[in-house]
Design an enzyme around this catalytic site. Structure first.
Site, PDB file in Angstrom:
ATOM      1  CB  SER A   1     -48.210  23.074  24.044  1.00  0.00           C
ATOM      2  OG  SER A   1     -47.935  24.129  24.854  1.00  0.00           O
TER       3      SER A   1
ATOM      4  CG  ASP B   1     -44.477  22.542  23.562  1.00  0.00           C
ATOM      5  OD1 ASP B   1     -44.736  23.426  24.374  1.00  0.00           O
ATOM      6  OD2 ASP B   1     -45.249  22.215  22.635  1.00  0.00           O
TER       7      ASP B   1
END
Lengths: 394, 621
Positions: free
Chosen positions: B38, B157
């Protein structure tokens, strides 16, 4: 689940024999086995512990040591021992909060090569009996330390190396203050409760977060685990997969059941008396009410101290402090890089080497061979269980 | 020593502080692998590409300002994190970014369909890299609804599976949450109770709970500035404690030392070096560099000063804005929809076409599936008829052109189906496996079709064509044992005749080769056969197919047979394509040490694998 409850009934029955035969207790036990929310069971705990310890290469022996009425009416401390007949200074291991003897599995083999090793479940934790402790910090600490001393008397150990992790480290230090003659070497593995709580420690946070913090302080540390009840083991698995990973190299988990998680959950699912004692000794967010750093100088200067920290743990400022407070005595501070709070499991090789070094120092200092108690030796763990059952009934 | 940055949304500003410190005091640490998830992946990429950290910071603050001024904060419909991030990265990343970071940058991703963690470290182009970064920063609902694709597979993610990817034992972990990481804020509370979420250790403290809520809801610029400073301080303290701050002359010595002996780094290796000492002294009193600090100051000023800000800071105004939410929200929603429509207009036609095709496919497949239960028994009876036809045809017209390939294929499949029926008795079990397989197959058809659209470079086209063929071939391999997959193949054939055209061309050329071979190169296939076989098995293993080993065996036998008939042009073809693939596949194999579940390698495996059986039925006819 069904099996567990059946086993519960059996255990309840056997403990009845030991205590009393009154119908009231029988009914209560029967009811509680059906209506309890948390699936705690001494049998499951014993099985999980046995499974973890079955990975040991050396033979071990486990039994209950009756220490009489130290805190409750008849307290028993669960003890495992290895290499009991060695004449060298024995080492006694005290576990941390929420743990038990089985979590030393990565260290027992190595240490038992050279000397007798004893690991105990502290009173109020693991498989030991769970009397209720005082709610006063000083008294609770005294009670716990006294139980360790009673155990030592029962085991007839003259002098021993005391190794404590986390909360066990706090108690070990407290024990060394009170009974310095019995301690050949004090080893603190990432001990809890040393630094003082900063005076004006009020983080500038919104009200909401402070309220959450305040609420969580009023409860026992592992309340959420017990609240989760049947899902408690899953909670352990989900929130602490790192602990499972530490032991995955040794503990062989076939058929997918997570023995370590089961063990930790069962250790904490029972009546949390030891936890309450810890809660009494604690203030704020994990600070000790009577920080050990203030009292560390009360340990006589002839007791050597080794402190082993993990580099990722909370050591920063305090590691040097022990040295400062005990200027004219042996203090060895080791920081193991890459290890966290569970330093004994994260880097067990390095940790074992440090502990062994400290123990050898104790050997040199005192040539007295430790007094061994004359209990018949059991080699296989299968026989173990039978002897243990007898102990329970007695 | 490797670095690893934790994913943390808007708290990524902490990583900026850490990065500044590393750049200034320990640049030798940045030469190794850096991993992240991320926001951590973006920070890692920025570090490896040596981007100007000041500009990155101002970009980040720009995003934060955008997010904070909306009615619902970052959840406002007119606010798109992904777009802003993409714009910023496109602007800053150099054209050869993928070359600089390949092999060094390890991005943690979560595969959407099974939730497994995947670590990507090789990127073919800058777009590839951007795609991976976008996928790694995709939080469902918050960033959008459809996860982005990387190499044809949808990812989200990395924080959902492994938020702090560690590559080996000596990884320095950086996390903005107080916990058991090497570089993390040390709150003034004892870390006694901490939990482990997606490999990131997080202490249960009030500050961490506060930080947790700030992952998606950015705080004020002042708070961000403090976080950045905290990152700088924490990194500096870590470097100090491990004696990693040196003068440039001593850097080489130090780095080798670290590699050799990681147990106790507290040893001084050269206490005499005065320059190092001075450097360390400087570091102990160091603060964030002015370039970064001034940016923060600007941001804070712009947020606090001015008449508008003064007005909006009043409590009454805050209350008013909350009360007016029911009125402003629909307006915002309408505005967002309108702007999105405008932005989509150019691609609209194409998208609609694709979407309608997809829906048609789905509907037809659904109808087929609904009909299947009723037809199951009768289908087996017709199979018997089919094989007699097939056998006769095979003998007479062995090496001729294929005018109606579809029909012939069906015949062939039915034949094998019958074979299996004759040998195996356990009917109920086979049917259950059929269901699973047909579902699996249909999934890959979609992928092949959609992936066919978004590519432009020559290499891509090559790959995609290979992939497309492979997918069809894949059916055949599994179809050898199954009933229903044939029908699916039929549907796509009928629907997408446009797609099939180049293939048919290709087939025709191959058939011509066949004729050549029959007379000329008779012996040479023997040598190429084994290698091909190996590849086949490899690819098959990596697959998630349901078939048992016995079925595999039969596959192999079939393949042997197929190569017997016309192996050489085929194997040549495979060799050609596989050598092309091997360029891309090689680094993947090297990267397998870390993670076995690597999508690219899977794909290349597939393409090489399923070529041979694919040709078999077509040319048999």
């Amino acid at each position: 689940m069904k099996d567990d409850s059946m086993a519960d009934v059996q255990v309840a029955e056997s403990s009845q024999l030991a205590e009393s035969n009154s119908i009231l207790t029988r009914i209560r036990n029967w009811l509680s086995s059906w209506f309890q929310w948390t699936p705690m069971s001494a049998t499951v705990l014993r099985a999980a512990e046995k499974k973890i310890l079955s990975c040991l290469k050396a033979a071990y022996r486990g039994w209950y040591v009756d220490i009489g009425s130290a805190v409750g009416t008849s307290d028993k401390i669960w003890t495992i021992s290895l290499n009991q007949e060695s004449p060298k200074t024995p080492i006694v291991m005290l576990h941390g909060l929420g743990a038990g003897v089985a979590l030393w599995v990565l260290n027992l083999d190595y240490l038992a090569c050279h000397r007798p090793v004893y690991a105990i479940d502290l009173l109020g934790f693991g498989r030991s009996s769970r009397p209720s402790f005082s709610s006063d910090a000083v008294q609770a600490e005294e009670q716990l330390v006294k139980s360790v001393e009673e155990w030592r008397k029962e085991m007839k150990l003259e002098k021993m190396v005391v190794l404590g992790h986390s909360m066990g480290g706090f108690l070990a230090a407290s024990y060394a203050i009170k009974y310095p003659d019995r301690v050949a070497h004090l080893i603190l593995a990432d001990p809890w409760g040393f630094p003082e709580r900063p005076a004006d420690h009020k983080p500038n946070l919104p009200f909401f977060y402070r309220a959450i913090g305040w609420l969580s302080q009023t409860m026992n540390p592992f309340w959420a685990l017990r609240l989760a009840g049947p899902w408690g083991q899953n909670v352990v698995e989900k929130t602490r997969p790192d602990i499972m990973k530490k032991f995955s190299s040794v503990v062989n988990d076939n058929e997918g059941e997570n023995v370590v998680a089961q063990y930790i959950f069962q250790c904490n699912a029972q009546k949390p008396t030891g936890e309450s004692a810890f809660h009494a000794m604690m203030t704020g967010f994990g600070w000790a009410k009577n920080p050990m750093i203030k009292r560390i100088h009360e340990i006589p200067s002839d007791v050597p101290v080794t402190a082993i920290y993990g580099s990722r743990s909370w050591i920063d400022s305090q590691s040097a402090n022990i040295k400062e407070r005990r200027p004219d005595s042996y203090v060895n501070v080791q920081i193991i890089s890459g290890a966290g709070h569970h330093v004994y499991a994260d880097k067990s090789d390095v940790f074992n080497a440090h502990v062994e070094k400290a123990c050898q120092m104790a050997d040199k200092a005192a040539d007295i061979s430790s007094g061994t108690c004359t209990v018949e030796e059991k080699t296989s763990s299968i026989e173990d269980t039978t002897s243990e059952d007898i102990d329970v009934k007695k | 020593m490797n670095l690893s940055f934790a994913g943390c949304g808007f708290l990524g500003i902490y990583h900026v502080g850490v990065a500044v410190c590393f750049k200034k005091y320990a640049p030798h640490l940045l030469l190794n692998k850096i991993s992240g998830a991320s926001a951590g992946a973006i920070a890692a990429c920025a570090l490896l590409c040596d981007l100007p950290l000041g500009e990155i910071t101002s970009d980040m603050l720009h995003i934060v300002r955008e997010a904070r001024c909306r009615t619902l904060g970052p959840f406002s419909p007119s606010f798109s994190v992904q777009d802003i991030l993409l714009q910023g990265l496109e602007k800053h990343l150099p054209e050869d970014a993928h070359l600089r970071v390949s092999g060094k940058l390890h991005i943690s991703l979560t595969r959407v369909y099974d939730g497994k963690n995947v670590i990507v470290s090789h990127f073919n182009s800058k777009e590839d890299l951007l795609q991976a970064l976008m996928a790694s920063a995709f939080v469902p609902i918050f960033s959008g609804f459809l996860p982005p694709k990387f190499h044809g597979i949808r990812y989200m993610d990395g924080g959902f599976s492994d938020n702090l990817p560690t590559l080996d034992e000596n990884t320095i972990t950086v996390s903005p949450f107080c916990g058991e990481s090497d570089i993390c804020p040390r709150d003034l509370s004892l870390q006694l109770f901490h939990i482990n979420v997606a490999n990131t250790s997080i202490e249960l403290s009030r500050q961490n709970i506060y930080r947790f809520t700030r992952i998606l809801f950015p705080p004020k610029p002042e708070v961000l500035s403090n976080m950045c400073k905290q990152g700088f301080d924490d990194a500096l303290r870590f470097l100090n404690r491990n004696n990693l701050i040196n003068c440039t002359r001593c850097l080489a010595v130090q780095s080798t030392f670290v590699v050799q002996d990681t147990l106790d780094e507290s040893l001084e290796y050269d206490p005499q070096c005065q320059e190092c000492k001075v450097h360390r002294q400087e570091a102990t009193v160091a603060n964030l560099p002015d370039t970064v600090l001034s940016i923060f100051q600007d941001a804070i000023d712009s947020a606090n000063k001015g008449l508008m800000n003064w007005v909006f800071k009043h409590r009454g105004m805050k209350l008013l804005s909350v009360l007016s939410l029911p009125y402003t929200l629909p307006a915002d929603l309408m505005y967002a929809t309108f702007t999105k429509l405008i932005a989509m207009a150019p691609h609209m036609g194409n998208n609609l076409y694709l979407m309608s095709k997809f829906i048609m496919d789905e509907v037809s497949r659904l109808l087929k599936r609904m009909n299947r239960e009723r037809r199951e028994m009768s289908a087996q009876i017709t199979c018997q008829l089919a094989i007699t036809e097939y056998g006769g045809a095979c003998d007479t017209e062995q090496e001729q052109e294929s005018p109606v390939p579809v029909k012939n294929k069906m015949n062939f499949n039915f034949t094998l189906n019958l074979d299996e029926n004759g040998e195996k008795k356990g009917t109920s079990r086979r049917f259950s496996s059929n269901k699973i397989l047909s579902r699996h197959g249909s999934f890959s058809v979609n992928r092949a079709e959609t992936s066919n659209v978004d590519d432009d470079t020559f290499e891509h086209i090559l790959q995609v064509t290979a992939q497309h063929e492979a997918v069809m071939a894949y059916y055949y391999m599994d179809e050898n044992n199954k009933v229903k997959v044939t029908e699916i193949y039929d549907v796509t054939d009928a629907d997408s005749s446009v797609l099939l055209n180049p293939e048919e061309k290709m087939l025709n050329t191959q058939l011509q080769y066949d004729d050549d071979w029959d007379e000329v190169m008779h012996g040479s296939w023997m040598s190429t056969q084994p290698t091909m076989e190996e590849e086949d098995l490899d690819g098959y293993d990596g697959d998630t197919s349901v078939s048992s080993t016995e079925e595999d065996d039969r596959d192999d036998r079939d393949r042997h047979f197929s190569s017997n008939v016309f192996s050489d042009p085929e194997s040549e073809w495979t060799r050609g394509s596989s050598s092309l693939q091997s360029l891309t596949a090689k680094p993947d194999n090297a990267g397998r040490h870390f993670k076995s579940s690597r999508p690219e390698s899977d794909q290349t495996g597939r393409t090489t694998t399923r070529l041979p059986p694919r040709k078999y039925p077509v040319m048999d006819s």
